[in-house]
Scaffold this motif. Structure first.
Motif, PDB file in Angstrom:
ATOM      1  N   TYR A  27       4.804  18.329  14.873  1.00 51.34           N
ATOM      2  CA  TYR A  27       4.646  17.697  13.570  1.00 51.34           C
ATOM      3  C   TYR A  27       3.173  17.371  13.341  1.00 51.34           C
ATOM      4  CZ  TYR A  27       9.664  16.812  14.061  1.00 51.34           C
ATOM      5  OH  TYR A  27      11.011  16.951  14.244  1.00 51.34           O
ATOM      6  N   VAL A  28       2.800  17.315  12.086  1.00 52.34           N
ATOM      7  CA  VAL A  28       1.483  16.848  11.671  1.00 52.34           C
ATOM      8  C   VAL A  28       1.733  15.741  10.658  1.00 52.34           C
ATOM      9  CG1 VAL A  28      -0.660  17.449  10.479  1.00 52.34           C
ATOM     10  CG2 VAL A  28       0.387  19.085  12.059  1.00 52.34           C
ATOM     11  N   VAL A  29       1.053  14.628  10.830  1.00 49.92           N
ATOM     12  CA  VAL A  29       1.225  13.475   9.947  1.00 49.92           C
ATOM     13  C   VAL A  29      -0.085  13.243   9.205  1.00 49.92           C
ATOM     14  CG1 VAL A  29       1.786  11.020   9.830  1.00 49.92           C
ATOM     15  CG2 VAL A  29       2.858  12.466  11.580  1.00 49.92           C
ATOM     16  N   LYS A  30       0.013  13.123   7.892  1.00 51.77           N
ATOM     17  CA  LYS A  30      -1.176  12.902   7.072  1.00 51.77           C
ATOM     18  C   LYS A  30      -0.978  11.666   6.211  1.00 51.77           C
ATOM     19  CE  LYS A  30      -2.303  17.779   6.873  1.00 51.77           C
ATOM     20  NZ  LYS A  30      -2.495  18.960   6.043  1.00 51.77           N
ATOM     21  N   GLY A  31      -1.960  10.783   6.257  1.00 51.80           N
ATOM     22  CA  GLY A  31      -1.936   9.614   5.407  1.00 51.80           C
ATOM     23  C   GLY A  31      -2.364   9.977   4.002  1.00 51.80           C
ATOM     24  N   GLN A  32      -1.818   9.276   3.023  1.00 46.95           N
ATOM     25  CA  GLN A  32      -2.175   9.511   1.627  1.00 46.95           C
ATOM     26  C   GLN A  32      -2.659   8.214   1.009  1.00 46.95           C
ATOM     27  OE1 GLN A  32       1.135  11.289  -0.398  1.00 46.95           O
ATOM     28  NE2 GLN A  32       0.795  13.272   0.556  1.00 46.95           N
ATOM     29  N   LEU A  33      -3.503   8.361  -0.002  1.00 46.71           N
ATOM     30  CA  LEU A  33      -4.044   7.213  -0.705  1.00 46.71           C
ATOM     31  C   LEU A  33      -2.920   6.496  -1.451  1.00 46.71           C
ATOM     32  CD1 LEU A  33      -6.588   5.649  -1.523  1.00 46.71           C
ATOM     33  CD2 LEU A  33      -6.793   7.187  -3.476  1.00 46.71           C
ATOM     34  N   SER A  34      -2.744   5.233  -1.141  1.00 46.98           N
ATOM     35  CA  SER A  34      -1.734   4.414  -1.824  1.00 46.98           C
ATOM     36  C   SER A  34      -2.030   2.957  -1.517  1.00 46.98           C
ATOM     37  CB  SER A  34      -0.321   4.784  -1.364  1.00 46.98           C
ATOM     38  OG  SER A  34      -0.111   4.344  -0.047  1.00 46.98           O
ATOM     39  N   TRP A  35      -1.321   2.081  -2.206  1.00 41.80           N
ATOM     40  CA  TRP A  35      -1.429   0.666  -1.914  1.00 41.80           C
ATOM     41  C   TRP A  35      -0.484   0.399  -0.766  1.00 41.80           C
ATOM     42  CZ3 TRP A  35       0.327  -3.996  -5.286  1.00 41.80           C
ATOM     43  CH2 TRP A  35      -0.350  -5.136  -4.872  1.00 41.80           C
ATOM     44  N   GLY A  36      -1.005   0.149   0.417  1.00 34.54           N
ATOM     45  CA  GLY A  36      -0.212   0.082   1.635  1.00 34.54           C
ATOM     46  C   GLY A  36      -0.226   1.456   2.292  1.00 34.54           C
ATOM     47  N   GLY A  46       4.360  23.562   8.098  1.00 39.26           N
ATOM     48  CA  GLY A  46       3.781  22.972   6.899  1.00 39.26           C
ATOM     49  C   GLY A  46       4.782  22.439   5.895  1.00 39.26           C
ATOM     50  N   ASN A  47       6.069  22.396   6.263  1.00 38.81           N
ATOM     51  CA  ASN A  47       7.096  21.866   5.361  1.00 38.81           C
ATOM     52  C   ASN A  47       7.178  20.351   5.515  1.00 38.81           C
ATOM     53  OD1 ASN A  47       7.976  24.532   4.605  1.00 38.81           O
ATOM     54  ND2 ASN A  47       8.979  24.641   6.601  1.00 38.81           N
ATOM     55  N   GLU A  48       7.238  19.640   4.380  1.00 38.12           N
ATOM     56  CA  GLU A  48       7.390  18.193   4.437  1.00 38.12           C
ATOM     57  C   GLU A  48       8.795  17.855   4.928  1.00 38.12           C
ATOM     58  OE1 GLU A  48       7.689  14.472   1.392  1.00 38.12           O
ATOM     59  OE2 GLU A  48       6.107  15.921   0.963  1.00 38.12           O
ATOM     60  N   VAL A  49       8.874  17.049   6.004  1.00 36.25           N
ATOM     61  CA  VAL A  49      10.176  16.693   6.568  1.00 36.25           C
ATOM     62  C   VAL A  49      10.454  15.195   6.540  1.00 36.25           C
ATOM     63  CG1 VAL A  49      10.364  18.743   8.029  1.00 36.25           C
ATOM     64  CG2 VAL A  49       9.234  16.693   8.926  1.00 36.25           C
ATOM     65  N   GLY A  50       9.427  14.385   6.291  1.00 35.46           N
ATOM     66  CA  GLY A  50       9.655  12.947   6.274  1.00 35.46           C
ATOM     67  C   GLY A  50       8.485  12.189   5.683  1.00 35.46           C
ATOM     68  N   LEU A  57       3.659  -6.691  -0.751  1.00 37.46           N
ATOM     69  CA  LEU A  57       4.082  -7.991  -1.279  1.00 37.46           C
ATOM     70  C   LEU A  57       5.403  -8.468  -0.680  1.00 37.46           C
ATOM     71  CD1 LEU A  57       3.085  -7.463  -5.026  1.00 37.46           C
ATOM     72  CD2 LEU A  57       1.744  -8.549  -3.214  1.00 37.46           C
ATOM     73  N   THR A  58       5.552  -8.295   0.626  1.00 40.25           N
ATOM     74  CA  THR A  58       6.709  -8.829   1.342  1.00 40.25           C
ATOM     75  C   THR A  58       6.207  -9.862   2.348  1.00 40.25           C
ATOM     76  OG1 THR A  58       6.615  -7.075   3.014  1.00 40.25           O
ATOM     77  CG2 THR A  58       8.049  -6.707   1.104  1.00 40.25           C
ATOM     78  N   PHE A  59       7.047 -10.835   2.698  1.00 41.46           N
ATOM     79  CA  PHE A  59       6.642 -11.887   3.628  1.00 41.46           C
ATOM     80  C   PHE A  59       6.316 -11.302   4.995  1.00 41.46           C
ATOM     81  CE2 PHE A  59       7.863 -15.153   6.789  1.00 41.46           C
ATOM     82  CZ  PHE A  59       6.820 -16.028   6.535  1.00 41.46           C
ATOM     83  N   LEU A  60       7.209 -10.501   5.554  1.00 41.65           N
ATOM     84  CA  LEU A  60       6.970  -9.795   6.813  1.00 41.65           C
ATOM     85  C   LEU A  60       6.875  -8.301   6.513  1.00 41.65           C
ATOM     86  CD1 LEU A  60       9.406 -11.721   9.192  1.00 41.65           C
ATOM     87  CD2 LEU A  60       6.914 -11.837   9.175  1.00 41.65           C
ATOM     88  N   PRO A  61       6.114  -7.566   7.328  1.00 46.68           N
ATOM     89  CA  PRO A  61       5.929  -6.131   7.051  1.00 46.68           C
ATOM     90  C   PRO A  61       7.253  -5.369   6.954  1.00 46.68           C
ATOM     91  CG  PRO A  61       4.450  -6.864   8.776  1.00 46.68           C
ATOM     92  CD  PRO A  61       5.391  -7.998   8.504  1.00 46.68           C
ATOM     93  N   LYS A  62       7.287  -4.429   6.007  1.00 45.95           N
ATOM     94  CA  LYS A  62       8.495  -3.638   5.758  1.00 45.95           C
ATOM     95  C   LYS A  62       8.080  -2.222   5.384  1.00 45.95           C
ATOM     96  CE  LYS A  62      12.647  -4.956   3.708  1.00 45.95           C
ATOM     97  NZ  LYS A  62      13.385  -5.653   2.685  1.00 45.95           N
ATOM     98  N   PHE A  63       8.785  -1.228   5.946  1.00 46.60           N
ATOM     99  CA  PHE A  63       8.483   0.177   5.705  1.00 46.60           C
ATOM    100  C   PHE A  63       9.764   0.921   5.370  1.00 46.60           C
ATOM    101  CE2 PHE A  63       5.102  -1.421   8.282  1.00 46.60           C
ATOM    102  CZ  PHE A  63       3.974  -0.774   7.831  1.00 46.60           C
ATOM    103  N   GLU A  64       9.716   1.717   4.301  1.00 45.34           N
ATOM    104  CA  GLU A  64      10.853   2.563   3.944  1.00 45.34           C
ATOM    105  C   GLU A  64      10.656   3.934   4.579  1.00 45.34           C
ATOM    106  OE1 GLU A  64      11.056   2.552  -0.328  1.00 45.34           O
ATOM    107  OE2 GLU A  64      12.244   0.713  -0.321  1.00 45.34           O
ATOM    108  N   ILE A  65      11.751   4.515   5.064  1.00 50.71           N
ATOM    109  CA  ILE A  65      11.721   5.788   5.772  1.00 50.71           C
ATOM    110  C   ILE A  65      12.509   6.821   4.962  1.00 50.71           C
ATOM    111  CG2 ILE A  65      12.215   6.939   7.963  1.00 50.71           C
ATOM    112  CD1 ILE A  65      10.287   4.533   8.269  1.00 50.71           C
ATOM    113  N   TYR A  66      11.879   7.967   4.730  1.00 54.86           N
ATOM    114  CA  TYR A  66      12.511   9.056   3.981  1.00 54.86           C
ATOM    115  C   TYR A  66      12.536  10.304   4.852  1.00 54.86           C
ATOM    116  CZ  TYR A  66      11.680   6.058  -0.042  1.00 54.86           C
ATOM    117  OH  TYR A  66      11.667   5.005  -0.910  1.00 54.86           O
ATOM    118  N   LYS A  67      13.660  11.008   4.827  1.00 46.72           N
ATOM    119  CA  LYS A  67      13.812  12.250   5.587  1.00 46.72           C
ATOM    120  C   LYS A  67      14.253  13.338   4.622  1.00 46.72           C
ATOM    121  CE  LYS A  67      16.170  13.888   9.746  1.00 46.72           C
ATOM    122  NZ  LYS A  67      17.099  13.457  10.808  1.00 46.72           N
ATOM    123  N   ASN A  68      13.478  14.404   4.554  1.00 47.46           N
ATOM    124  CA  ASN A  68      13.757  15.508   3.625  1.00 47.46           C
ATOM    125  C   ASN A  68      13.955  15.013   2.191  1.00 47.46           C
ATOM    126  OD1 ASN A  68      13.620  17.494   5.664  1.00 47.46           O
ATOM    127  ND2 ASN A  68      15.695  16.973   6.290  1.00 47.46           N
TER     128      ASN A  68
END
Length: 156
Positions: A27-36, A46-50, A57-68
């Motif tokens: 896998y190759v992971v690339k960061g993108q410009l965004s808030w957070g 080269g296919n996006e898989v996740g 703006l959350t009290f404790l850190p929170k991350f949403e995970i997307y697959k395909n």
């Protein structure tokens, strides 16, 4: 199955290369410009898989995970004093870490080990070894480790 997770040394955004035990890029992971943090995971072709997206703006850190392209769950840090704990809204999984935040275990709801994560020391960049029991869980475990690394980066 073991995955070696290495952060790239010179990049404007978070970028990682993920290798298998034979040294092949999985896998190759690339960061993108965004808030957070926003990390997009590509397979070796080269296919996006996740994707891992930080909720701001959350009290404790929170991350949403997307697959395909589909939402599969959320990782959120739980309040704790000594060792880090993360709750995963996905298959009843949770993550327990050590006090130094170098080693983690991803467990299912009955305590069965899904993956063990170890941070390798003495590297120029963040380097983790992810030992996944079932290769079918490798991408999911990788995305949760990416979220943990992003959360640690946000704190520092």
């Amino acid at each position: 199955m073991k995955l070696l997770f290495k952060q790239r040394l010179f990049s404007w955004f978070d970028s990682y290369d993920i290798y298998d035990e034979a040294g092949n890029t999985v896998y190759v992971v690339k960061g993108q410009l965004s808030w957070g943090h926003k990390l997009v995971i590509y397979d070796a072709y080269g296919n996006e898989v996740g994707m891992v997206v930080q909720k701001v703006l959350t009290f404790l850190p929170k991350f949403e995970i997307y697959k395909n392209g589909s939402y599969i769950g959320c990782l959120s840090k739980e309040f704790s004093f000594l060792t880090p704990h993360y709750n995963i809204d996905y298959n009843g999984w949770h993550i327990d870490g050590t006090i130094m935040e170098w080693d983690y275990s991803i467990l299912d709801q009955s305590g069965y080990l899904i993956a063990r994560v170890n941070k390798e020391l003495f590297h120029m960049t963040d380097t983790y070894v992810i030992d996944v029991q079932n290769p079918g869980n490798a991408l999911d475990a990788l995305m949760f480790v990416l979220a943990i690394d992003a959360e640690k980066c946000s704190r520092n």
